[in-house]
Structure formats: C-alpha cells, structure tokens
Design a protein around this motif. Structure first.
Motif, PDB file in Angstrom:
ATOM      1  N   GLU A  81       0.969  -1.251   0.167  1.00 21.69           N
ATOM      2  CA  GLU A  81      -0.230   0.271   0.087  1.00 21.69           C
ATOM      3  C   GLU A  81       1.019   1.726   0.023  1.00 21.69           C
ATOM      4  O   GLU A  81       1.721   1.164   0.374  1.00 21.69           O
ATOM      5  N   ARG A  82       0.125   2.428  -0.071  1.00 19.25           N
ATOM      6  CA  ARG A  82       0.870   4.157   0.091  1.00 19.25           C
ATOM      7  C   ARG A  82       0.378   4.544   0.145  1.00 19.25           C
ATOM      8  O   ARG A  82      -0.549   4.930   0.811  1.00 19.25           O
ATOM      9  N   LEU A  83       1.272   5.149   1.813  1.00 14.87           N
ATOM     10  CA  LEU A  83       0.878   6.061   3.147  1.00 14.87           C
ATOM     11  C   LEU A  83       1.631   7.454   2.094  1.00 14.87           C
ATOM     12  O   LEU A  83       2.341   7.655   1.984  1.00 14.87           O
ATOM     13  N   ALA A  84       0.184   8.306   3.576  1.00 15.91           N
ATOM     14  CA  ALA A  84       1.007   9.086   3.749  1.00 15.91           C
ATOM     15  C   ALA A  84       2.204  10.019   4.003  1.00 15.91           C
ATOM     16  O   ALA A  84       2.579  10.404   4.308  1.00 15.91           O
ATOM     17  N   GLU A  85       2.312   9.110   5.833  1.00 13.43           N
ATOM     18  CA  GLU A  85       3.516   8.983   5.940  1.00 13.43           C
ATOM     19  C   GLU A  85       3.479   7.809   7.183  1.00 13.43           C
ATOM     20  O   GLU A  85       2.695   7.054   6.652  1.00 13.43           O
ATOM     21  N   SER A  86       5.125   7.630   7.503  1.00  8.10           N
ATOM     22  CA  SER A  86       5.491   6.317   8.518  1.00  8.10           C
ATOM     23  C   SER A  86       5.453   6.641   9.748  1.00  8.10           C
ATOM     24  O   SER A  86       5.449   7.496   9.676  1.00  8.10           O
ATOM     25  N   ASP A  87       5.161   5.342  10.512  1.00 10.56           N
ATOM     26  CA  ASP A  87       5.818   5.073  11.309  1.00 10.56           C
ATOM     27  C   ASP A  87       6.695   3.940  12.076  1.00 10.56           C
ATOM     28  O   ASP A  87       6.532   4.094  13.291  1.00 10.56           O
ATOM     29  N   ALA A  88       7.300   4.739  11.168  1.00  8.96           N
ATOM     30  CA  ALA A  88       8.750   3.190  11.268  1.00  8.96           C
ATOM     31  C   ALA A  88       9.464   3.680  12.765  1.00  8.96           C
ATOM     32  O   ALA A  88      10.368   3.524  13.511  1.00  8.96           O
ATOM     33  N   GLY A  89       9.847   5.050  12.479  1.00  6.81           N
ATOM     34  CA  GLY A  89      11.019   5.589  13.406  1.00  6.81           C
ATOM     35  C   GLY A  89      12.458   5.899  12.924  1.00  6.81           C
ATOM     36  O   GLY A  89      12.724   5.827  14.270  1.00  6.81           O
ATOM     37  N   HIS A  90      12.230   5.563  11.771  1.00  4.65           N
ATOM     38  CA  HIS A  90      13.570   6.020  11.109  1.00  4.65           C
ATOM     39  C   HIS A  90      13.434   6.672  10.084  1.00  4.65           C
ATOM     40  O   HIS A  90      12.068   6.335   9.016  1.00  4.65           O
ATOM     41  N   ILE A  91      14.570   7.297   9.710  1.00  8.41           N
ATOM     42  CA  ILE A  91      14.500   7.817   8.056  1.00  8.41           C
ATOM     43  C   ILE A  91      14.408   6.054   6.956  1.00  8.41           C
ATOM     44  O   ILE A  91      15.037   5.556   6.892  1.00  8.41           O
ATOM     45  N   LEU A  92      13.909   6.673   6.330  1.00  9.36           N
ATOM     46  CA  LEU A  92      13.403   5.806   5.385  1.00  9.36           C
ATOM     47  C   LEU A  92      13.980   5.465   4.150  1.00  9.36           C
ATOM     48  O   LEU A  92      15.275   6.615   3.434  1.00  9.36           O
ATOM     49  N   VAL A  93      14.786   4.104   3.635  1.00 11.93           N
ATOM     50  CA  VAL A  93      15.361   4.419   2.506  1.00 11.93           C
ATOM     51  C   VAL A  93      14.360   4.245   1.621  1.00 11.93           C
ATOM     52  O   VAL A  93      13.128   3.738   1.872  1.00 11.93           O
ATOM     53  N   PRO A  94      14.926   4.642  -0.069  1.00 14.70           N
ATOM     54  CA  PRO A  94      13.778   4.836  -0.860  1.00 14.70           C
ATOM     55  C   PRO A  94      14.176   3.556  -1.762  1.00 14.70           C
ATOM     56  O   PRO A  94      14.973   2.859  -1.407  1.00 14.70           O
ATOM     57  N   LEU A  95      12.953   3.492  -2.626  1.00 12.36           N
ATOM     58  CA  LEU A  95      12.780   2.127  -2.670  1.00 12.36           C
ATOM     59  C   LEU A  95      13.431   2.039  -4.062  1.00 12.36           C
ATOM     60  O   LEU A  95      13.736   3.211  -4.662  1.00 12.36           O
ATOM     61  N   SER A  96      14.388   0.364  -4.485  1.00  8.39           N
ATOM     62  CA  SER A  96      15.281   1.290  -5.408  1.00  8.39           C
ATOM     63  C   SER A  96      14.200   0.668  -7.147  1.00  8.39           C
ATOM     64  O   SER A  96      14.794   1.667  -8.146  1.00  8.39           O
ATOM     65  N   LYS A  97      13.575  -0.023  -7.272  1.00  9.70           N
ATOM     66  CA  LYS A  97      13.476  -0.029  -8.165  1.00  9.70           C
ATOM     67  C   LYS A  97      12.030  -0.767  -8.323  1.00  9.70           C
ATOM     68  O   LYS A  97      11.487  -1.816  -7.198  1.00  9.70           O
ATOM     69  N   VAL A  98      10.539  -0.528  -9.844  1.00 10.43           N
ATOM     70  CA  VAL A  98       9.668  -1.169  -9.387  1.00 10.43           C
ATOM     71  C   VAL A  98      10.062  -2.072 -10.958  1.00 10.43           C
ATOM     72  O   VAL A  98      10.408  -1.809 -11.666  1.00 10.43           O
ATOM     73  N   VAL A  99       9.805  -3.367 -10.534  1.00 10.50           N
ATOM     74  CA  VAL A  99      10.518  -5.241 -11.165  1.00 10.50           C
ATOM     75  C   VAL A  99       9.515  -4.752 -12.179  1.00 10.50           C
ATOM     76  O   VAL A  99       9.499  -5.202 -13.373  1.00 10.50           O
ATOM     77  N   SER A 100       7.681  -4.678 -11.915  1.00 13.21           N
ATOM     78  CA  SER A 100       6.923  -4.301 -13.383  1.00 13.21           C
ATOM     79  C   SER A 100       6.217  -3.916 -12.313  1.00 13.21           C
ATOM     80  O   SER A 100       5.300  -3.605 -11.907  1.00 13.21           O
ATOM     81  N   PRO A 101       5.032  -2.927 -13.338  1.00 14.10           N
ATOM     82  CA  PRO A 101       4.317  -2.995 -12.874  1.00 14.10           C
ATOM     83  C   PRO A 101       2.567  -2.999 -13.352  1.00 14.10           C
ATOM     84  O   PRO A 101       1.413  -2.847 -12.641  1.00 14.10           O
TER      85      PRO A 101
END
Length: 711
Positions: A81-101
C-alpha cells in the motif's frame, strides 16, 4: 559531518524528527510505500516502509513487484500500500526499482496469503511464492495498465480483443451429459445445487461421484458446476491432483464453455503458459481457472465457486513451507469471498466428513437403487463363500476368483490389475529367516530390477552379488514383494496372446483403448479406459492396509474406489475383485459406502482425540532446539490458560537414505490441540518461532501443521 540518510540512528541519538530522506525528490501525496520483503526468515514476516521517489510514482502501485535495499542486499518484494506518512521511527530508504508495473498481488490474494500463513504458522512471503508464478517479462507488454471504465468486469483481453461474456440469461446454461439430462440429476438435490449456483447463490456441497469415466464421470460433474457459476456471471476455480485429471477436466469444460473462458494453471506446462494464463485471469479475460494445488490462489475475478477433486490425494499438499493443503486454502477462500464450495471424490476423507457433520457442507448423494444400478459388482476373495470354493484364496496373490474374473473380463474388454508396488521385485528377504535383505554399504533395502538382474541397493545403487544375511548367514534371497513389472510378466504367461500394458513410475498412461488388454498399474496410476474396464483386480490389499499410518485404511479405500469407479456397471457385467482380509475398508467397498466409512473413521478419531478431530503440530530438529522451542510454547500457552497434549520428543526412525537431510540426533515432538484453541495456539507457535529465529541462540526447527504423514 552529514549523517547517512539510509542508516537507522541508534536509540541513544533519539528518533529523527522526520522519517522521509532529505535530498530525494519524493512522490506526493503518498511518499511512503509499505513493502513485504521476500524472505523466509520468520522474524522478517512483516511489512517495512520505504520512500517512493517521484520517478517511480506512476508504477509504484499496490500489488506490483519491487526491489529494495535491505541490510545491504537487493531483495525482491511486493508493494502492499501507499501511505502519506510512516510510523517506522527512522529515516526511510528510497525504493530501488519497480520490477514490473503489473499488480500481480491483488487485495484478495493478500488477505488469503495472510490467512493461510496464520493457519499453518508460516510466513506470508512463503505463501506468496506459491500463489504468484515466476515472472515472464515479455508477456506483460500487452497487459492493460488499467481496466476500461466501460468494462468494469475486466473482460477485455490481453491482446485488445473482447474477452468472454457470461451468459445473460439464467437459462443459457446448456449442459448435455447423459442423453438430454444433466449428470447431476442422478443425485438427490443435485439439480437443486446447480440451480442455486446458476441463480447466483453460494451453496456448499460434498459429492461422491459413482463413475470415473464417460459422460457421467466426475469431470462432467465439475464442468457442469463451473458452467452454472459462469451462467450467473461469476467465475469458478477447480483444483485437481495431477496433470491427468487436469487434462480430463479441461476436455469436459471445452464441451460446455468457450475456450477463451478457461485458464489452465500448472507448473507442468512450463513458466510461459502458466504466467500467460495467470495474466489472463488477472485481467478478467478468463473466468474459469483450473489447475493443480498452486492454482488454489488463482486471481479469478468475481469468484463464485471453488471446487476440489479427490482432496485425500497427498498431491494436494504443498511440499514446501508452510506445507498448505489445497483443500484448506479453498475453504479459507470460500469463507473470505463468500463463494460456493464443492468437495468431490469417489471416497470421502475424514476432513470432509467433519465439515458435513458440522453442518458447513451438505452431502449430495444418490439413491441406493441408483448406486446399485451404476456401480460394478464387488467381490472379496477373503469372504467365507469364496474361501469354501478356494481354500488357498487368502494366501495366493492371484486367487482363482480373480483369475476367472480376468479371463471372463478379457472377452468383453480391458481388465485393470492394481498392484501396490512399482518395479520388478522392490524388496528382497532372506529365504531362510525372512529378514529384510540390506545393503552392506549403507544398510539400504535390496531390490531386483529384472529377471536376470543382480540384487541392487535402492539407496546407493550398489550391487550385491555376494550378499550374506547378517542374522542367519544365509545367502539365498526371495522376493518380499512383487512389483508391477513382475506382475505383468506373470500375467503375460498366464494369458498368452493378450496385450499387457503397464502404468507406473515415470511411465504413467492417461488412457487405454477399449480393446482386449491387461492393464497393470500401481495405485494412483490407473489409466482411464474407453467405455470403462470390463473388470478390475485389486491386488496387494493387505500390504496397503497394514502400512504404519493412521490413514492406512482411509487412503487404501480411496485408492480402491478410484480404481473401481473406472469399471463398467454391474448391469453391464462389470466386476471388481479385491484380495484383502475382511476389514471395515473392504466392507465399505463391497457396499459402495464411502460416507459410512468416513463417519466410522471420524467417530474413532474423535474418541481417541486424533486428527482431524483435533489439530496437530509437529516440531522436528535437533533435540536441544526442539526442547527449547516446545518449552517456550508450553510456557506461553500455560500463561494464557491453554493446555496442549504433547508426545515426544522421540527420535526419528532411521529409514531415510544416508543422503537425507535429517541426522540421527533429530527428534520430533507432536502437539495436539482442539479447534477451539487452534487460533491462539498457532499464534503462539508462530510468534515463538519468529523470536527464536531473531535471537539465533538455537538451531532452527521445522514446524508443520496438520501433516498427514507424521502419524
């Protein structure tokens, strides 16, 4: 000094003020993607949050395959899912790649995978590995990026053509089977089941078809049920054990439905056809999915019916973690999506009988007069009448009654001979003391591959020309069991001039002609004869019934019924001869009463509190690891006021070849628990396994729920 935005800060530094990375152009308004990483490690069985760069915004949609950085590695995963914000508690790593749409993970599949993982104490990632076939990139170029608003049912094809349209009228269901009449009308409430299904209802039924061949056989019954669901504008999902059943079912469906409406899912067809049909179902181009066990997860749109044929066959059990049974996956899916359910088989498993007695499913049965008219006559060579005529019937492998049945049957058509073992002489014993003959190198069992062959080990293949018995010193061998090849050789001599056909191992035949022939097959490898067999000889019954298994009788009766259903009716002189002692299983076959045997067997299991009256978990591994794990589980359950019955730890029997994975120190502990506490117990099993894996203080253990081979 600038901190690395991809590294989680320590607790001493405190949590960052924001979770999104700095200096990366992120997608809006939903810059956070929740990802399920592909990993079989139990403690990683949860979603992780990643940042979505603006360049991936369009393709990074729920359900697509992605690639992410995790602990310094590039791992595959699914975007949940896609979210507006995260509750992970740390700086997020960017998504590397969309393998298939292509959104291969639908919300329904995600929910089903979670339910299966929860039932079998497995990981969602392992379930999705079974549910979603490997990607074939070149097949995705024609997949529609989004469904046409004018085509909300998703009937557009991958190639731009219109997909199949469900019949508009309820009466559009044309089902020719037996002359002018549906095969379902031979069963009480059978026609009512089809009408309910075609009207858009969701009935749940259990049926034991009387025939296994021809227009009234089980493929026609399942095809007509799928056509009824299709007539209501819904889809259907039919799961069978192997490719031979799949071919027959597909042929029956082609007589009722357009070819483009049916999609076949099986690994036997190869990755390209399997993935092509998966995409056809995903796009809504096909509405009827058929296949083997992994097809239970097929993305059928507007699903109206799930069906399973011969659920007692162990081919329905996945051989990889979490070892899910296709029947249970379909039952979970029927509950989640509110679909009709059909469980069919010539015999009835105790699991299905439990559903009937609980009122979850209704049996669809034939009148006894119809049963007597439809099924073949069954004779047991061990009954008192046959023993008076042939005193050696109980010791002869081919009693006089069986020989006479074969001789007379060959005048009318093919005769089926079912044997328990493959090969020529699959086991040898000492002629003096009758002890099993063992290999001098690895202690494996010796066997003969042919008349002039040397004794050879079945494990290490070492020849044993100078074998000597370790118990009595004898040097002469005799056959401990006769295989299909030796049986075919003996029958060829007994009936000279008769064609002898064998079906076993990797030489299994799907069909045979209607001409005069002896068809010798191992259990489960019986071909279907055109017009049915004139007679069938079910040999080696006692060796099947005496196996050290809780389900020996149940499984033997299922194999007998599957073979006997291929024989012509008694009115057409169809005859089945079984060579086994008088037991409850042979009595059920003589009466043609699969439901009665299932009721009796389930009653005994409930009295003894054995599966499926209760659920079972087996924990296997090194003794220290098993004791540590089961001790932690029992402590947590005791804290919740739940007691489970345990057996073990006990050493595994040393019957596996030396190349097997298990060592002599491996043990197994069994945990029995009632269905009322099953959810809580499985949750503790799952959480404890994840905690042990995260700490890495003990060796891992194998955890299996409801394994049919552990008792």
């Amino acid at each position: 000094m600038v901190a690395d935005s991809s590294v989680q800060p320590s607790l001493l530094q405190g949590f960052p003020a924001r979770a999104l990375p700095v200096g990366v152009d992120l997608a809006k308004p939903f810059p956070v993607a929740r990802i399920l990483v592909e990993s079989s490690l139990p403690h990683l069985d949860r979603p992780f949050d990643y940042a979505v760069p603006v360049a991936l915004d369009h393709d990074a949609q729920p359900g697509v395959r992605v690639k992410v950085k995790f602990n310094g590695q590039d791992l595959n995963g699914f975007l949940l899912e896609r979210l507006a914000e995260s509750d992970a508690g740390h700086i997020l790593v960017p998504l590397s790649k969309v393998v298939s749409p292509v959104p291969v993970l639908t919300p329904a599949a995600q929910d089903l995978a979670g339910a299966v993982a929860a039932r079998y104490a497995g990981t969602v990632s392992d379930v999705l590995r079974l549910a979603i076939p490997p990607r074939v990139a070149r097949l995705e170029k024609d997949y529609p990026a989004s469904l046409d608003p004018a085509d909300p049912g998703g009937t557009a094809g991958l190639d731009g053509t219109a997909g199949p349209q469900a019949p508009e009228a309820e009466g559009a269901l044309g089902i020719p089977a037996v002359p002018g009449v549906s095969a379902w009308t031979a069963y009480r409430t059978g026609a009512a089941f089809l009408r309910h299904l075609a009207a858009g209802g969701s009935p749940r039924a259990v049926i034991n078809p009387l025939q296994g061949y021809g227009a009234a056989g089980w493929p026609a019954l399942l095809a007509q049920a799928a056509a009824a669901a299709y007539a209501s504008g819904r889809g259907a999902l039919l799961v069978v054990p192997d490719y031979r059943d799949l071919d027959r079912l597909e042929q029956a469906l082609m007589e009722l439905l357009p070819e483009e409406a049916v999609a076949r899912l099986t690994a036997d067809d190869g990755p390209t056809p399997r993935y092509r049909n998966f995409l056809r179902l995903l796009a809504g181009r096909a509405r009827i999915a058929i296949g083997t066990r992994s097809a239970a997860f097929a993305p059928v749109q507007d699903l109206g019916l799930v069906a399973c044929w011969d659920d007692g066959d162990d081919l329905h059990i996945e051989q990889r973690a979490p070892y899910a049974h296709a029947r249970e996956v379909l039952l979970l899916r029927a509950e989640q999506e509110g679909t009709a359910c059909l469980l069919a088989g010539h015999a009835r498993s105790t699991e299905v009988q439990r559903l009937v007695e609980a009122g979850w499913a209704v049996p669809v049965e034939a009148e006894r007069s119809t049963v007597r008219r439809t099924v073949p006559r069954v004779v047991n060579t061990a009954d008192s009448f046959e023993q008076e005529r042939d005193p050696l019937a109980t010791v002869a492998r081919l009693p006089h009654a069986a020989w006479q049945a074969a001789k007379k049957g060959l005048d009318r058509g093919p005769v089926l001979v079912q044997v328990a073992r493959a090969g020529y002489a699959p086991s040898l014993v000492c002629e003096t003391c009758r002890e099993p003959a063992r290999c001098g190198h690895c202690q494996g069992p010796l066997a003969l591959a042919g008349t002039a062959a040397l004794p050879q080990c079945r494990w290490c293949s070492s020849p044993a020309p100078e074998w000597k018995c370790s118990h009595c010193g004898g040097r002469r061998l005799r056959k401990g069991a006769t295989g299909v090849l030796r049986t075919a050789e003996e029958l060829g001599r007994a009936f000279p001039g008769t064609t002898v056909v064998t079906s076993s191992g990797d030489q299994v035949k799907a069909t045979v002609g209607a001409g005069k022939a002896l068809v010798v097959a191992t259990v489960g490898a019986e071909p279907v004869a055109d017009g049915g067999y004139a007679a069938a000889l079910l040999l080696d019954g006692d060796s099947l019934l005496r196996r050290e298994s809780l389900r020996a009788g149940e499984d033997t009766l299922r194999r007998w019924f599957n073979a006997a259903a291929l024989v012509r009716p008694g009115a057409a002189e169809g005859l089945v001869v079984v060579t086994a002692t008088d037991t409850a299983a042979t009595g059920a076959l003589l009466r043609w009463d699969p439901a009665g045997y299932a009721r009796r067997e389930l009653s005994l299991r409930m009295e003894l509190q054995l599966p499926p009256a209760v659920r079972i978990a087996s924990v296997t591994g090194p003794r220290a690891a098993v004791e540590h794990y089961t001790g932690a589980v029992e402590a947590d359950l005791a804290g919740a006021g739940i007691a489970v019955r345990t057996a073990g730890p006990a050493p595994l029997l040393l019957t596996a070849p030396p190349t097997g994975r298990r060592s002599a120190e491996d043990v197994r502990t069994l945990l029995f628990f009632p269905y009322g506490h099953a959810a809580a117990v499985v949750r503790v099993l799952r959480v404890t396994r994840a905690a042990v894996a995260a700490k890495r203080t003990m060796d891992p253990v194998q955890l299996r729920l409801d394994g049919v081979d552990v008792l």
